[in-house]
Design an enzyme around this catalytic site. Structure first.
Site, mmCIF file in Angstrom:
data_model
loop_
_atom_site.group_PDB
_atom_site.id
_atom_site.type_symbol
_atom_site.label_atom_id
_atom_site.label_comp_id
_atom_site.label_asym_id
_atom_site.label_seq_id
_atom_site.Cartn_x
_atom_site.Cartn_y
_atom_site.Cartn_z
ATOM 1 N N ASN A 56 -17.046 9.462 -73.079
ATOM 2 C CA ASN A 56 -16.256 10.463 -73.795
ATOM 3 C C ASN A 56 -15.651 9.800 -75.039
ATOM 4 O OD1 ASN A 56 -13.980 11.949 -74.645
ATOM 5 N ND2 ASN A 56 -14.045 13.110 -72.747
ATOM 6 N N HIS B 278 -11.503 9.914 -77.756
ATOM 7 C CA HIS B 278 -10.402 8.983 -78.005
ATOM 8 C C HIS B 278 -10.583 8.233 -79.321
ATOM 9 C CE1 HIS B 278 -9.309 9.916 -73.889
ATOM 10 N NE2 HIS B 278 -10.593 9.808 -73.632
ATOM 11 N N HIS C 213 -15.177 16.692 -76.535
ATOM 12 C CA HIS C 213 -14.427 17.912 -76.243
ATOM 13 C C HIS C 213 -13.992 18.533 -77.563
ATOM 14 C CE1 HIS C 213 -10.844 19.736 -73.744
ATOM 15 N NE2 HIS C 213 -11.474 20.640 -74.473
ATOM 16 N N ARG D 210 -11.846 20.918 -78.882
ATOM 17 C CA ARG D 210 -10.711 21.739 -78.450
ATOM 18 C C ARG D 210 -10.463 22.866 -79.443
ATOM 19 N NH1 ARG D 210 -6.874 19.326 -74.676
ATOM 20 N NH2 ARG D 210 -5.534 20.990 -75.432
ATOM 21 N N ARG E 162 -7.673 18.958 -82.108
ATOM 22 C CA ARG E 162 -6.737 17.837 -82.269
ATOM 23 C C ARG E 162 -7.446 16.488 -82.402
ATOM 24 N NH1 ARG E 162 -3.911 17.322 -76.405
ATOM 25 N NH2 ARG E 162 -3.095 19.322 -77.049
ATOM 26 N N GLU F 142 -17.685 19.399 -73.913
ATOM 27 C CA GLU F 142 -16.588 19.967 -73.114
ATOM 28 C C GLU F 142 -15.913 21.024 -73.965
ATOM 29 O OE1 GLU F 142 -13.880 16.865 -72.158
ATOM 30 O OE2 GLU F 142 -15.251 15.889 -70.793
ATOM 31 N N THR G 114 -6.784 16.994 -70.685
ATOM 32 C CA THR G 114 -7.063 18.086 -69.756
ATOM 33 C C THR G 114 -6.354 17.798 -68.440
ATOM 34 O OG1 THR G 114 -9.252 18.043 -70.763
ATOM 35 C CG2 THR G 114 -8.936 19.527 -68.905
ATOM 36 N N GLU H 63 -18.019 19.283 -62.233
ATOM 37 C CA GLU H 63 -17.450 17.957 -62.483
ATOM 38 C C GLU H 63 -16.145 17.905 -61.715
ATOM 39 O OE1 GLU H 63 -17.500 16.319 -66.437
ATOM 40 O OE2 GLU H 63 -15.625 15.236 -66.079
ATOM 41 N N HIS I 2 -12.250 11.825 -65.284
ATOM 42 C CA HIS I 2 -10.846 11.859 -65.667
ATOM 43 C C HIS I 2 -10.085 10.715 -65.001
ATOM 44 C CE1 HIS I 2 -7.161 13.300 -67.343
ATOM 45 N NE2 HIS I 2 -7.837 14.218 -67.980
HETATM 46 N N1 PXP Z 1 -14.062 14.804 -68.013
HETATM 47 C C1 PXP Z 1 -13.305 15.799 -68.537
HETATM 48 C C2 PXP Z 1 -13.667 17.211 -68.200
HETATM 49 C C3 PXP Z 1 -12.221 15.515 -69.389
HETATM 50 O O1 PXP Z 1 -11.487 16.522 -69.896
HETATM 51 C C4 PXP Z 1 -11.950 14.167 -69.708
HETATM 52 C C5 PXP Z 1 -10.804 13.854 -70.621
HETATM 53 O O2 PXP Z 1 -11.107 14.186 -71.912
HETATM 54 C C6 PXP Z 1 -12.764 13.174 -69.151
HETATM 55 C C7 PXP Z 1 -13.804 13.509 -68.293
HETATM 56 C C8 PXP Z 1 -12.553 11.727 -69.461
HETATM 57 O O3 PXP Z 1 -11.304 11.323 -69.023
HETATM 58 P P1 PXP Z 1 -10.742 9.883 -69.407
HETATM 59 O O4 PXP Z 1 -10.580 9.857 -70.871
HETATM 60 O O5 PXP Z 1 -9.471 9.806 -68.655
HETATM 61 O O6 PXP Z 1 -11.768 8.881 -68.945
#
Ligand code: PXP
Length: 251
Positions: A7, A10, A47, A49, A53, A74, A105, A155, A200
Site C-alpha cells: 500500500n 503513505h 486508496h 479517498r 488526502r 481501495e 480506515t 479482506e 491493516h
Molecule cells: N488494507 C486496507 C483496506 C486499508 O485501508 C489499509 C490502510 O490504508 C491497509 C490494508 C494497509 O494498512 P497499513 O498501512 O496499516 O499496513
C-alpha cells in the site's frame, strides 16, 4: 504462495504534507510502486479517498499505466469513485468504509446494512472485468452478507489484532482472542467460496502470529514497509517482508 500487495498511500501522505494541491512534488508514489515491484511485490494497493488526502487522481492513472503487477484500488462505495474505477479498470477493487475524520480506515464495512448497494456495485465492477473485495471485520454476519453480494474476495481487517498485539498494557489473551476471530473468519469465508486477503496494521513483528490464519491469498501492507524504508530503503524493506511471509503455510 502468500502474496504481498504494498500500500503506497503513505508515500503520497508525505508528499501531500508539503505540496498539497500543487500537482507535483516528492516523494512519488508511482516511483515507489515500481521499486516495490522490482523488489518482488505481487501487487500495488492505493486508496483514492473521496477527500483526496493522499493519493490523487493523477497517481492512479499513472499507476495504471506504469505498474506491471496488479493494481488494487481501495475505495468507498461512492458514485463518483465507482465511475472512475470503471474507467480506470484496476485488476481489483477493495471497497472500504470512509469517514472524513479518521486517520486511516478504522473499521470494516457494514455489509449487512449496505448489502443491496454493495451487490449492485459489485455487479457493475465485475461487468467491467474488475474483481471485487470487501474490507470487513472477522464477524460471521458480515462475512455471510459479503458472500451474498457475490464478491470474489474479502479482506479481513487485522487492525484490532495488531492493536492488541502491540498494546504494552494489554492482556496477551486479547490478542489471541482476536487471532482466533481471524482464524474463524478465514475458515468461514473460505467455506463460503470467498478468497481471503488480510490487512491493516500488519508489520514485521506481528506477521508470524498472523500467519496462523489459514486460507490467506494476499496481505496488503503499507505503513510498516514505508516506515522501514526510511531506514533501509524501499527495496530491502519489501524484500524483508516477503522473506517473513515465505514461511506461510509451511508448517
Ligand atoms: N488494507 C486496507 C483496506 C486499508 O485501508 C489499509 C490502510 O490504508 C491497509 C490494508 C494497509 O494498512 P497499513 O498501512 O496499516 O499496513
Amino acid at each position: 504462495m502468500l502474496k504481498l500487495g504494498v500500500n503506497i498511500d503513505h508515500v503520497a501522505t508525505v508528499r501531500e504534507a508539503r505540496y498539497r494541491g500543487r500537482g507535483f512534488g516528492e516523494p512519488c508514489p508511482v516511483a515507489a510502486a515500481l521499486l516495490c515491484e522490482a523488489a518482488g511485490a505481487h501487487g500495488i494497493t492505493a486508496h483514492l479517498r473521496e477527500d483526496r488526502r493522499h493519493i490523487q487522481d493523477r497517481d492512479v492513472w499513472a499507476l495504471r499505466e506504469k505498474i506491471r503487477t496488479r493494481l488494487n484500488l481501495e475505495m468507498a462505495n461512492a458514485p463518483e469513485i465507482v465511475d472512475l474505477a470503471l474507467k480506470l479498470k484496476p485488476e481489483i477493487v477493495c471497497l472500504v468504509p470512509e469517514r472524513r475524520l479518521e486517520v486511516t480506515t478504522e473499521g470494516g464495512l457494514d455489509v449487512v446494512a449496505a448489502e443491496k448497494s454493495l451487490a449492485e456495485t459489485r455487479k457493475r465492477l465485475n461487468g467491467a472485468g474488475i474483481e471485487v473485495s470487501l474490507f470487513i471485520a472477522p464477524d460471521p454476519g458480515q462475512i455471510e452478507a459479503g458472500a451474498r453480494t457475490g464478491c470474489q474476495f474479502v479482506e479481513l481487517h487485522t487492525g484490532r489484532f495488531a492493536e492488541e498485539f502491540h498494546n504494552p498494557a494489554g492482556d496477551p489473551r486479547a490478542a489471541e482472542a482476536e487471532l482466533q476471530r481471524l482464524i474463524a473468519g478465514a475458515e468461514q469465508a473460505h467455506a463460503l467460496g470467498l478468497q481471503v486477503n488480510a490487512g491493516h496494521g500488519l508489520n514485521y513483528e506481528n506477521l508470524s502470529a498472523l500467519c496462523r490464519v489459514p486460507h490467506l491469498v494476499e496481505l496488503n501492507i503499507g505503513h510498516s514497509i514505508v516506515s522501514r524504508a526510511v531506514s533501509v530503503g524501499l527495496v530491502p524493506a519489501v524484500r524483508e517482508m516477503l522473506a517473513a511471509m515465505a514461511a506461510y503455510g509451511a508448517s
